[in-house]
Design an enzyme around this catalytic site. Structure first.
Site, PDB file in Angstrom:
ATOM      1  N   SER A 132      90.315 117.703 -56.554  1.00  0.00           N
ATOM      2  CA  SER A 132      91.645 117.076 -57.105  1.00  0.00           C
ATOM      3  C   SER A 132      92.273 116.279 -55.801  1.00  0.00           C
ATOM      4  O   SER A 132      92.076 116.974 -54.562  1.00  0.00           O
ATOM      5  CB  SER A 132      92.592 118.153 -57.645  1.00  0.00           C
ATOM      6  OG  SER A 132      93.825 117.405 -57.712  1.00  0.00           O
ATOM      7  N   TYR A 186      96.470 125.511 -59.771  1.00  0.00           N
ATOM      8  CA  TYR A 186      95.336 124.589 -59.791  1.00  0.00           C
ATOM      9  C   TYR A 186      94.839 124.078 -58.546  1.00  0.00           C
ATOM     10  O   TYR A 186      93.709 124.294 -58.533  1.00  0.00           O
ATOM     11  CB  TYR A 186      95.840 123.241 -60.778  1.00  0.00           C
ATOM     12  CG  TYR A 186      95.063 122.018 -60.854  1.00  0.00           C
ATOM     13  CD1 TYR A 186      93.744 122.414 -61.796  1.00  0.00           C
ATOM     14  CD2 TYR A 186      95.357 120.943 -60.242  1.00  0.00           C
ATOM     15  CE1 TYR A 186      92.867 121.279 -61.719  1.00  0.00           C
ATOM     16  CE2 TYR A 186      94.300 119.804 -60.478  1.00  0.00           C
ATOM     17  CZ  TYR A 186      93.119 120.043 -61.271  1.00  0.00           C
ATOM     18  OH  TYR A 186      92.057 119.067 -61.426  1.00  0.00           O
TER      19      TYR A 186
END
Length: 669
Positions: A524, A537
């Site tokens: 990410s 996350y």
């Protein structure tokens, strides 16, 4: 009541059969060439019905080549005969149009007469109006209109056969340009506006979306979605007292061509076109006195249709997939009056949706299923042909589109996710296009299940060439609201980190033995930019990055390599619960899948965005400033309703939120 449908394996025909199955009773006989029987059988299995009965025949044979014994056995049983089998292609030659559209209609009428059907339903086209100018209503047909191409001529001629030669009662339907389903985007061919989609994609990939482009007024077009056409035909076919009528299945409001193009450009994220000189200028004042044939748009259209221009266009726009024959017919000279159809549909709830409401749906389906750029990429084909690519999270989003693109390039996707049904739907889509895929349902948060999966994969497959760790869980919740939710961190690490490395470790012995293998980790942009509210996350993705960086040095000598993709915000089901993201700039699953294919083909260590790199540099050289900016964003963006456990959305600073989202495009806020 029973039905006979030609062209049932075609686009409109398939939707019409589904409408009949959903809303009518009785058998549906479908004409099928012998070679298309397997495809029809697959469709019948998906419909999960015993009401669809294939009838072997051929459009090019007398009475459609149906066995006379079958005809004799079914005389008087067919109430409605729908003739949809035809060619809908501006680029087809005269002989093909004549054989399929004209002769095929004559053969269909002959079969309908032999069966003694209740009503013959001819699916014609607004192309039957040719280049008639001005209003063209549903009572009009032979108006002396020019028929400039084989397609126009044969559509007119096939309708004439039904009107003048048929001895059974009839109804005619004239759709405008038919595009995909307005709800799902489903489309099975490149036609109409889809010819221009590759050029829009090229503009999106090469130019910023804010850059204004200068366009010209190209007149009006008319686009309708296939679900509207099928629903309207079903309804109109069953109305009493409408035999001998034609129905325009069109948008009551013609759409300027440039407006249509801009809707799709906006859906793609490409620049849009402004038209400083349009019909308001060319049709006003003294310019309005110029004869129509001498107006700029008419002159330009005539020029485009000329042989020299067609030759030039074939070597220019033709190279990006736009046939020169299509460019001469991008607009309709006529305005199609559909008041009779609107009156007949009144109260049914059937209407033409606004194109803007489903343009993105059409674009997304094309980009994910019909864009063949990966298949045309020599490097992708060389790297992927015959290679087995294990893709987790393959039931939707990035994983699903990656699987489709891998199959395009000749690879064999191995589809892994929890739900078998969705995986099998993706497998069927791949097999329908001649590819091969395998399905392995697995809960990737269950480490024992992963061990069983690895055992099955190394036993069943001849090789393990690529592993794409795409499955993941995202949680957007501030630390303040996470005090009593430590399980959020555990669940996220379980899937995003432990599940991913357990899979790789289970397949590593095989890759080492092969002396080759590549692992693609979908990380990410948050690992580089550290946005607030994503501690669970981002930490899980950072752990996967770090693990891969360490073991890469141990495995490079064994021919096993790693690529980490620091993916920006992608428009996937994973972000759908955060309604805040609906107005944010995102990349599409297809754009993300292109990055995955690039990672498989080129095998770089990392794939990053400029903004992600800038964020990483900012945290290194000016960490205090970076944290102040992030803290500002933390206060501008609220926690989601789900994170707060409430139904209301807090905030009220939408303009600031959108401004930050555009400045820091792709960052998860």
């Amino acid at each position: 009541m029973s039905y006979f449908v030609t062209g049932a394996t075609g686009f409109i025909g398939r939707f019409l059969v589904e409408e009949l199955l959903d809303h009518r009773e009785g058998e549906v006989f479908v004409l099928v060439r012998e070679g298309s029987l397997p495809r029809m059988q697959r469709m019948i299995e998906r419909w999960d019905t015993d009401r669809v009965v294939p009838v072997v025949g051929d459009l090019g044979s007398d009475a459609l080549g149906v066995d006379p014994e079958w005809v004799a056995a079914h005389v008087g049983e067919v109430d409605h005969f729908f003739h949809l089998a035809a060619i809908y292609d501006m680029t087809a030659d005269d002989a093909t149009n004549e054989a399929l559209n004209v002769d095929g209609t004559r053969h269909a009428v002959a079969l309908a007469e032999a069966l003694g059907v209740g009503c013959f339903h001819q699916v014609s086209s607004v192309a039957a109006a040719g280049e008639a100018h001005g209003r063209f209503d549903e009572s009009m047909f032979a108006e002396g209109q020019p028929l400039p191409s084989p397609y126009h001529r044969t559509k007119y001629e096939s309708e004439r056969i039904v009107r003048e030669e048929a001895t059974v009662t009839w109804r005619v339907y004239r759709p405008a340009i038919v595009v995909g389903d307005s709800q799902t985007g489903v489309m099975d061919k490149i036609d109409g506006p889809y010819y221009f989609f590759p050029l829009m994609k090229l503009l999106r990939d090469r130019l910023p979306a804010w850059l204004p482009l200068v366009g010209v007024d190209l007149g009006d077009t008319n686009v309708v979605p296939v679900d509207y056409v099928a629903k309207a035909m079903d309804h109109l076919a069953h109305l009493e007292g409408r035999d001998g009528e034609a129905f325009h299945l069109v948008n009551p409001e013609p759409q300027p061509v440039v407006d249509m193009i801009n809707m799709f450009c906006a859906a793609a994220g490409a620049p849009t076109f402004a038209t400083p000189i349009d019909r308001d200028v060319t049709h006003a004042g003294p310019l309005g006195l110029i004869p129509r044939r001498l107006r700029p748009l008419e002159l330009a259209t005539s020029l485009v249709k000329s042989a020299p221009a067609q030759a030039v266009l074939a070597q220019t726009l033709g190279r990006v997939g736009i046939p020169p024959e299509v460019l001469g017919h991008v607009r309709f000279a006529a305005t199609f009056d559909s008041r009779r159809t609107e009156q007949a549909l009144a109260g049914s709830g059937i209407g033409v949706p606004d194109l803007e409401s489903y343009a993105r749906t059409l674009w997304s389906y094309w980009e994910e299923h019909l864009d063949t750029s990966t298949a045309r990429d020599r490097g992708a084909r060389e790297a992927l042909t015959g290679k087995y690519v294990v893709i987790t999270g393959a039931s939707s989003g990035i994983g699903q589109v990656t699987a489709l693109k891998v199959a395009q390039a000749g690879g064999v996707p191995v589809l892994v996710a929890r739900g078998r049904e969705k995986l099998e739907a993706t497998q069927a889509a791949i097999e329908d296009h001649g590819g091969t895929a395998y399905v392995y349902p697995c809960d990737l948060s269950d480490l024992d299940a992963i061990d069983r999966l690895c055992k099955d994969l190394v036993t069943d497959l001849p090789s393990i060439d690529v592993v794409v760790n795409n499955a993941g869980r995202s949680i957007r919740r501030s630390l303040k609201l996470s005090q009593d939710r430590f399980h959020d961190f555990e669940r996220t690490m379980q899937l995003n980190y432990f599940g991913a490395i357990r899979l790789v470790m289970g397949l590593l012995p095989t890759m080492r033995e092969q002396r080759r293998g590549h692992v693609v980790n979908i990380s990410s942009i948050g690992v580089q930019t550290n946005p607030p509210r994503f501690s669970a996350y981002v930490a899980s993705k950072a752990a996967l990055d770090s693990w891969s960086n360490v073991v890469a040095s141990e495995l490079v000598g064994d021919g096993v390599t790693f690529t980490g993709i620091h993916m920006p915000l992608v428009r996937t089901p994973m972000i759908a619960p955060t309604k805040l993201y609906d107005k944010f700039p995102t990349i599409s699953p297809a754009q993300a899948a292109d990055l995955v294919v690039k990672a498989i083909v080129d095998r770089p260590h990392e794939i990053n965005t400029l903004l992600g790199n800038a964020g990483a540099v900012a945290h290194t050289v000016a960490p205090k400033t970076a944290f102040r900016v992030l803290n500002m964003a933390y206060h501008v963006f609220p926690d989601s309703a789900a994170a707060r456990g409430s139904d209301a959305q807090a905030g009220g600073r939408e303009s600031e939120q959108i401004m930050l989202a555009k400045v820091f495009k792709g960052v998860h806020w």
